[in-house]
Design a protein around this motif. Sequence first.
Motif, PDB file in Angstrom:
ATOM      1  N   LEU A   2      12.106  78.702  58.098  1.00 22.31           N
ATOM      2  CA  LEU A   2      11.125  79.699  58.700  1.00 22.31           C
ATOM      3  C   LEU A   2       9.792  79.558  58.087  1.00 22.31           C
ATOM      4  O   LEU A   2       8.802  79.634  58.837  1.00 22.31           O
ATOM      5  N   LEU A   3       9.637  79.613  56.854  1.00 22.58           N
ATOM      6  CA  LEU A   3       8.289  79.383  56.435  1.00 22.58           C
ATOM      7  C   LEU A   3       7.529  78.139  56.538  1.00 22.58           C
ATOM      8  O   LEU A   3       6.366  78.320  56.806  1.00 22.58           O
ATOM      9  N   PHE A   4       8.215  77.145  56.811  1.00 17.98           N
ATOM     10  CA  PHE A   4       7.638  75.723  57.445  1.00 17.98           C
ATOM     11  C   PHE A   4       7.856  75.269  58.718  1.00 17.98           C
ATOM     12  O   PHE A   4       7.394  74.422  59.246  1.00 17.98           O
ATOM     13  N   TRP A   5       8.408  76.369  59.471  1.00 14.21           N
ATOM     14  CA  TRP A   5       8.761  76.130  60.859  1.00 14.21           C
ATOM     15  C   TRP A   5       7.337  75.461  61.819  1.00 14.21           C
ATOM     16  O   TRP A   5       7.791  74.645  62.564  1.00 14.21           O
ATOM     17  N   PRO A   6       6.174  76.097  61.738  1.00 14.64           N
ATOM     18  CA  PRO A   6       5.332  75.582  62.617  1.00 14.64           C
ATOM     19  C   PRO A   6       4.958  74.038  62.233  1.00 14.64           C
ATOM     20  O   PRO A   6       4.863  73.240  63.283  1.00 14.64           O
ATOM     21  N   PHE A  56      10.470  77.289  44.690  1.00 20.84           N
ATOM     22  CA  PHE A  56       9.317  76.916  44.110  1.00 20.84           C
ATOM     23  C   PHE A  56       8.442  76.434  45.383  1.00 20.84           C
ATOM     24  O   PHE A  56       7.314  76.206  45.021  1.00 20.84           O
ATOM     25  N   PRO A  57       8.821  75.950  46.562  1.00 16.77           N
ATOM     26  CA  PRO A  57       8.027  75.840  47.578  1.00 16.77           C
ATOM     27  C   PRO A  57       7.366  77.263  47.859  1.00 16.77           C
ATOM     28  O   PRO A  57       6.047  77.199  48.350  1.00 16.77           O
ATOM     29  N   ILE A  58       7.801  78.391  47.606  1.00 11.50           N
ATOM     30  CA  ILE A  58       6.955  79.503  47.880  1.00 11.50           C
ATOM     31  C   ILE A  58       5.940  79.627  46.788  1.00 11.50           C
ATOM     32  O   ILE A  58       4.933  80.026  47.137  1.00 11.50           O
ATOM     33  N   VAL A  59       6.240  79.152  45.533  1.00  7.73           N
ATOM     34  CA  VAL A  59       5.386  79.178  44.531  1.00  7.73           C
ATOM     35  C   VAL A  59       4.091  78.228  44.995  1.00  7.73           C
ATOM     36  O   VAL A  59       2.886  78.572  44.699  1.00  7.73           O
ATOM     37  N   GLU A  67      -6.360  76.458  48.637  1.00  8.34           N
ATOM     38  CA  GLU A  67      -6.699  75.938  49.741  1.00  8.34           C
ATOM     39  C   GLU A  67      -6.795  76.636  51.009  1.00  8.34           C
ATOM     40  O   GLU A  67      -7.159  76.175  52.221  1.00  8.34           O
ATOM     41  N   GLY A  68      -6.599  77.922  50.678  1.00  6.61           N
ATOM     42  CA  GLY A  68      -6.864  78.858  51.843  1.00  6.61           C
ATOM     43  C   GLY A  68      -5.893  78.930  52.981  1.00  6.61           C
ATOM     44  O   GLY A  68      -5.873  79.151  54.027  1.00  6.61           O
ATOM     45  N   TYR A  69      -4.352  78.763  52.540  1.00  9.84           N
ATOM     46  CA  TYR A  69      -3.404  78.828  53.299  1.00  9.84           C
ATOM     47  C   TYR A  69      -3.262  80.025  53.933  1.00  9.84           C
ATOM     48  O   TYR A  69      -3.151  81.187  53.227  1.00  9.84           O
ATOM     49  N   VAL A  70      -3.083  79.994  55.347  1.00  9.16           N
ATOM     50  CA  VAL A  70      -2.822  81.411  56.055  1.00  9.16           C
ATOM     51  C   VAL A  70      -1.532  81.537  56.276  1.00  9.16           C
ATOM     52  O   VAL A  70      -0.812  81.034  57.084  1.00  9.16           O
ATOM     53  N   TRP A  71      -1.225  83.019  56.019  1.00 14.64           N
ATOM     54  CA  TRP A  71       0.536  83.420  56.059  1.00 14.64           C
ATOM     55  C   TRP A  71       0.561  83.873  57.404  1.00 14.64           C
ATOM     56  O   TRP A  71      -0.420  84.717  57.780  1.00 14.64           O
ATOM     57  N   ALA A 130       6.351  83.197  58.391  1.00 19.83           N
ATOM     58  CA  ALA A 130       6.319  82.699  56.986  1.00 19.83           C
ATOM     59  C   ALA A 130       6.586  84.068  55.992  1.00 19.83           C
ATOM     60  O   ALA A 130       7.665  83.703  55.114  1.00 19.83           O
ATOM     61  N   ALA A 131       6.353  85.312  56.382  1.00 18.58           N
ATOM     62  CA  ALA A 131       6.396  86.309  55.362  1.00 18.58           C
ATOM     63  C   ALA A 131       8.116  86.724  55.743  1.00 18.58           C
ATOM     64  O   ALA A 131       8.676  86.967  54.720  1.00 18.58           O
ATOM     65  N   VAL A 132       8.563  86.600  56.844  1.00 18.36           N
ATOM     66  CA  VAL A 132       9.882  86.624  57.118  1.00 18.36           C
ATOM     67  C   VAL A 132      10.911  85.570  56.029  1.00 18.36           C
ATOM     68  O   VAL A 132      11.911  85.837  55.558  1.00 18.36           O
ATOM     69  N   GLY A 133      10.354  84.268  56.173  1.00 16.87           N
ATOM     70  CA  GLY A 133      11.007  83.410  55.433  1.00 16.87           C
ATOM     71  C   GLY A 133      11.077  83.611  53.958  1.00 16.87           C
ATOM     72  O   GLY A 133      12.098  83.475  53.308  1.00 16.87           O
ATOM     73  N   VAL A 134       9.893  84.211  53.584  1.00  9.11           N
ATOM     74  CA  VAL A 134       9.779  84.600  52.091  1.00  9.11           C
ATOM     75  C   VAL A 134      10.735  85.535  51.749  1.00  9.11           C
ATOM     76  O   VAL A 134      11.637  85.475  50.541  1.00  9.11           O
ATOM     77  N   VAL A 135      10.868  86.562  52.412  1.00 12.93           N
ATOM     78  CA  VAL A 135      12.057  87.685  52.431  1.00 12.93           C
ATOM     79  C   VAL A 135      13.394  87.291  52.336  1.00 12.93           C
ATOM     80  O   VAL A 135      14.088  87.504  51.642  1.00 12.93           O
ATOM     81  N   LEU A 136      13.636  86.268  53.187  1.00 11.98           N
ATOM     82  CA  LEU A 136      14.955  85.717  53.230  1.00 11.98           C
ATOM     83  C   LEU A 136      15.253  84.929  52.037  1.00 11.98           C
ATOM     84  O   LEU A 136      16.226  85.196  51.384  1.00 11.98           O
TER      85      LEU A 136
END
Length: 314
Positions: free
Chosen positions: A154-158, A272-275, A284-288, A292-298
């Motif tokens: 989910l974090l990288f789905w787009p 470590f991908p979350i880190v 780099e100004g990554y926009v959450w 992506a937030a749901v992915g981190v929670v999971l």
Amino acid sequence: MTQATMPRAGALPETAPVRIEGSTLALYVATVFLWGVSWIGIRAQLGVVAPEMSVFWRFVLAALCTWGWVFAAGMRVRFALSDHLRFMAVGLCLFSSNFICFYYGGLTVPSGLLSVVFSLASIFNLVLGFVVFRQKVEARVAFGGLLGAAGIGLLFWPEIAGAGFNLAALTGLGLCVLGTLFFCSGNMISTVVQRRGAPLISANAWAMTYGVAVLLALNLVRGNAFIIEPTATYIGALVYLAVGASVLAFAAYLTLLRRLGAARAGYATVLFPIVALAVSTVVEGYVWTPLAAVGVVLALAGNVLVLRRPAAKA
């Protein structure tokens, strides 16, 4: 550990519930952090020097630092031939082939999908432990690993959804899966090495040396120039990747293998991908996004399932 709970000679320890002590948690956090920020160093090395040459220099320096550690601490350096065969296998799996597969797979596969594949390491470790060593499969740990991989997805789905898949991309995906299998196989062999009594740092020094030999052969076959980009950025990245992400991170991670078992220790590949994205937010100004937030929670929920100690039976 009592005689009754000692594993068979040469077998991996059972993935029985263990209490996560402070030192173990510190090793876990260090592994996740050191590998999580390593992407900055890897990206800083792309361009002038061939990727496999950069990996070669990384492990040449890492091996030299590890041998320095061995000799400074007066650790054992002589081992039987059977031990050297295992060191060679670890070097092939952990310190050369897995990196080669991911570097080449990453040429045609989005980095997000690469992260998802590698995050399955805890599941692959669980399966390999069952198939090779007949270890018990804990449903809670397996579910936690799958939950974490789904979270990374989910974090990288787009990025994943926007990628087109052709033969080259599928070949790259296969290389990434192979790289993960190399990594997990190295986990298994390293744990056996530790249980046979070889000091971890000495074993790593030999394994890195054999890994360097594999990387040297690859670079010679490909005709790569043995060069180093003479910039502070490249050299700084090389030092960090060699000392931080290789010598220290692998020492911490392989210690976790012995303490926690491969499935639990492998969950570090989910975190470590979350880190990396957290650092990217600052650098780099990554926009959450909400997804992506749901992915981190999971992913974090899966971590809790994998590492928590179940309540003792009455």
